[in-house]
Write an enzyme that holds these catalytic residues in place. Structure first.
Site, mmCIF file in Angstrom:
data_model
loop_
_atom_site.group_PDB
_atom_site.id
_atom_site.type_symbol
_atom_site.label_atom_id
_atom_site.label_comp_id
_atom_site.label_asym_id
_atom_site.label_seq_id
_atom_site.Cartn_x
_atom_site.Cartn_y
_atom_site.Cartn_z
ATOM 1 C CD GLU A 87 5.884 20.893 58.029
ATOM 2 O OE1 GLU A 87 5.441 21.686 57.189
ATOM 3 O OE2 GLU A 87 6.555 19.884 57.719
ATOM 4 C CG ASP B 241 0.157 15.734 55.860
ATOM 5 O OD1 ASP B 241 1.320 15.518 56.230
ATOM 6 O OD2 ASP B 241 -0.118 16.327 54.790
#
Length: 507
Positions: free
Chosen positions: A172, A15
């Site tokens: 997302e 991420d």
């Protein structure tokens, strides 16, 4: 042509989010259940990165209550931005508190205590308009946007739904950018497994209306035979020369089908062009890629050996959930790291463990341990239900395997009192597809993990056990993290004189 090797940050560093300030780049990653949280990296060329700290390095910043069952909780995807002279990180602590913002004048820290925001969901992002208006995009499920006061953590307008992708599962990881006359919304979709993808939309205002790119998803390795898989969860950055780049997560599965990833999701870099209609065109993520232009700024390699002579632990050392005072010390025994047990087993949360991410498919880790009257050793860890341990205490050394509900001592032998050199080697396995002649004996996993008493290169080394590595992979253990190799104590106090980690040539 100058090239670089992917991943640019190897091992469990998922991420990624990046920002540039002048000629310097700063990047943060998820850390989930580990303390300290959110590693911070610096680079001057997008290729060579050095960890300069952790965003949340004080217990008061990072409430991580012990889980009832599920690992991979804690700190999900962060975003880092620089605005109005400050560095800003917005993030979600799914284990306690929800979404929050921290700030710092310097990315090395210290970072502020969290300012909590009354927002649901995960993966928050920050973007500012020229007049100072601050927008936050986040995942609820589906992508939503709010206008906030980032200093007070107050929601000023919204939330309201916005563009949520092309219909793939789990939209997302939104990032919002003002580029020219357009606002661009970059998201991940398709799930963080093999179907992971990056898609983009644009609008004249953060309030919309949004239109998706005709070529969405603009990046996905799903269904390909490329060695890098699960590409997604990306962030854009522009270099001083005006070129555009994307950092993103990916995996490098190994072994027989379906492939096993053991290092976790790593940070990769690829280039971005813009077509004549103002849409980003993202290059496939190769293991070797043409490098950004400009000066090369290599960083010194991390020392292979930590002698624990420094007054503080290096920022790469992490512990599950917490590292309580009294569980560790660099001063109780000068030049040694002493660990005091806070739990009797690695099979449940609450134990004493200090480790580092495994960053190479082939590697070796070793430590000099004095167990004294305690019990401890080296562990290769995915979570409480998936770990292999090389443990000394009570006059013997043993190798213990925990795989799901099963726990077994696979090797043991007596040892004399005093310091012991413990070594773990990880080597990739040559994969032979099944055939009738080889059925049941061919190696199917991604690697083999071997345990030794002593230095494997020394004539008096004692091999103890070899275990298949696929049981310490994401595909078996599940979750969002990768392997961590570290030192632990499960009874009394044990001491480590040094810890040594090096990549090794593949077998």
């Amino acid at each position: 042509m100058r090239t670089y090797d992917n991943p640019v940050i190897s091992g469990f560093h998922p991420d990624p989010s990046v920002c540039r300030v002048g000629d310097d780049y700063y990047l943060v990653c998820s850390s989930f259940e580990y303390f300290p949280g959110l590693p911070v990296f610096h680079s001057k060329d997008l290729v060579h990165w050095r960890q300069i700290g952790n965003v949340l390095d004080r217990p008061g910043q990072l409430p991580l209550p012990l889980p009832g069952s599920m690992a991979s909780r804690g700190l999900y995807a962060p975003t880092i931005r620089h605005h109005d002279g400050l560095f800003w990180v917005i993030n979600t602590n799914v284990s306690g508190g929800g979404n929050y913002i921290v700030t710092a004048e310097n990315p090395e820290g210290p970072w502020s205590d969290p300012v909590w925001i009354d927002l649901p969901g995960i993966d928050p992002d920050l973007a500012w308009e020229e007049d100072g208006t601050c927008w936050c995009a986040f995942t609820v499920p589906g992508i939503h946007i709010v206008r906030i006061d980032p200093v007070k953590g107050e929601v000023l307008e919204g939330p309201f739904p916005t563009w949520s992708g092309t219909g793939l599962k789990w939209p997302e990881a939104p990032h919002l950018y003002r580029i020219g006359d357009w606002w661009y919304l970059l998201i991940a979709e398709g799930g963080t497994e093999r179907g992971h993808a990056v898609s983009v939309a644009r609008a004249r205002s953060p309030r919309g209306p949004w239109e998706g790119a005709p070529a969405n998803p603009v990046l996905s390795h799903s269904g390909t035979d490329r060695p890098v898989q699960s590409t997604g969860h990306a962030d854009l950055v522009t270099a001083p020369d005006g070129t555009w780049w994307m950092v993103l997560l990916g995996t490098r599965p190994r072994g027989y089908t379906p492939g096993f990833q053991v290092l976790g999701r790593e940070t990769f870099l690829t280039s971005v062009e813009w077509d004549g209609n103002g849409w980003p065109v993202v290059a496939p993520v190769h293991e070797r890629h043409p490098a950004p232009a400009g000066a090369w700024h290599p960083v010194p390699a991390l020392p292979a050996r930590d002698d624990f002579d420094a007054p503080v632990l290096a920022p790469l050392w992490i512990s599950p959930y917490a590292r309580p005072d009294g569980s560790w010390s660099l001063t109780d025994r000068t030049g040694w790291l002493t660990l005091t047990a806070t739990g009797p087993t690695l099979d449940r949360p609450g134990h004493t463990f200090v480790g580092r991410r495994q960053q190479h498919h082939d590697c070796r880790a070793a430590a000099l341990l004095d167990p004294g009257t305690g019990r401890g050793g080296l562990s290769v860890r995915m979570d409480e239900a998936h770990h292999y341990d090389l443990e000394a205490g009570e006059g013997e050394i043993r190798v213990v395997a925990r795989i799901g509900p099963l726990r077994q001592t696979v090797a043991r032998r007596p040892v004399p009192p005093g310091p012991l050199t413990l070594t773990v080697t990880v080597r990739t396995t040559e994969i032979v597809p099944p055939s009738p002649e080889l059925a049941g004996i061919e190696p199917l996993g991604p690697d083999t993990i071997a345990f030794w008493l002593g230095d494997p290169d020394a004539p008096d080394a004692q091999p103890l056990a070899e275990l298949e590595g696929r049981y310490l992979s994401t595909e078996v253990a599940t979750g969002f993290t990768g392997r961590v190799i570290g030192m632990y104590a499960t009874d009394g106090t044990v001491a480590f004189d040094w810890f040594h980690y090096v990549p090794a040539p593949s077998a």
